[in-house]
Write a protein that holds these residues in place. Structure first.
Motif, short mmCIF file in Angstrom:
data_model
loop_
_atom_site.label_atom_id
_atom_site.label_comp_id
_atom_site.label_asym_id
_atom_site.label_seq_id
_atom_site.Cartn_x
_atom_site.Cartn_y
_atom_site.Cartn_z
N TYR A 193 -0.49 5.36 -6.77
CA TYR A 193 -1.50 4.86 -5.77
C TYR A 193 -2.85 5.97 -4.78
O TYR A 193 -3.53 5.67 -4.19
N GLY A 194 -2.20 7.39 -5.07
CA GLY A 194 -3.06 8.31 -4.53
C GLY A 194 -2.93 8.44 -3.01
O GLY A 194 -3.78 8.88 -2.37
N ILE A 195 -1.66 8.14 -2.50
CA ILE A 195 -1.39 7.95 -0.87
C ILE A 195 -0.15 9.27 -0.49
O ILE A 195 0.35 8.98 0.21
N ALA B 220 -5.81 2.91 2.20
CA ALA B 220 -5.76 2.60 0.65
C ALA B 220 -6.17 1.15 0.16
O ALA B 220 -6.78 0.96 -0.71
N GLU C 237 -9.82 0.72 0.77
CA GLU C 237 -10.78 1.43 -0.44
C GLU C 237 -10.19 0.98 -1.90
O GLU C 237 -10.83 1.40 -2.91
N LYS D 142 -7.65 0.91 -3.65
CA LYS D 142 -6.40 1.67 -4.33
C LYS D 142 -5.30 1.06 -4.70
O LYS D 142 -4.44 1.24 -5.50
N MET D 143 -5.11 -0.07 -3.53
CA MET D 143 -3.76 -0.87 -3.70
C MET D 143 -4.04 -2.09 -3.00
O MET D 143 -4.98 -2.14 -2.16
#
Length: 167
Positions: free
Chosen positions: A42-44, A61, A64, A66-67
């Motif tokens: 998830y890029g976190i 996130a 934005e 992302k999830m």
């Protein structure tokens, strides 16, 4: 000759069964239930302060894209399941080791370990995958089942006919 769930003779002095259960439950608590891989997807994931990733970056996130909020909540439950499994692991290790030292029959130890392992698998799955208040109560039943298997081992150890080596 009768065998246990693992194919080990019940009277076997081998520690293979209990050792396998201890190793598997360690890997499950520290590896399988760890949220790190999903946080990376998830890029976190921020290794500088990873225990705060969800608090610090989760809502951002979601905003934005992302999830989803549901994915964030599932990650939060996954971290809680991992923490609880790590905490429970010490009780499991202590009860298994005491039972082995006290001479509790291997078949009894292996049965209790099997019960604990199944209970922890159910616990983790329900914690991570079930958000419904009513159905999540299964998690409590699994938690008590796992702990009861540890208490059972302590009880069996207390009543085992222990003999000191070379006595």
């Amino acid at each position: 000759m009768a065998t246990s769930y693992l194919g080990i003779p019940p009277s076997s002095p081998s520690f293979a069964g209990p050792a396998a259960f201890l190793a598997w439950n360690w890997f499950y608590a520290y590896g399988i239930l760890a949220s790190r891989t999903l946080k990376q997807i998830y890029g976190i994931d921020h290794n500088g302060n990873p225990r705060q990733d969800l608090n610090k970056y989760g809502a951002v996130a979601v905003r934005e894209g992302k999830m989803t909020q549901a994915q964030l909540e599932q990650l939060q439950r996954m971290e809680a399941a991992s923490a609880n499994s790590i905490e429970a692991y010490t009780f499991f290790v202590g009860s298994v080791l005491l039972a082995l030292v006290a001479g509790v029959p291997r078949q009894t130890v292996n049965t209790a370990c099997t019960t604990y392992t199944i209970a922890r698998l159910v616990y983790g799955a329900v914690y991570v995958l079930v958000s419904h208040d009513l159905y999540s109560q299964i998690r409590g039943i699994a938690w008590w089942t796992g702990n009861t298997s540890c208490l059972f081992l302590l009880w069996k150890a207390a009543h085992a006919p222990f003999k000191f080596p070379n006595a």
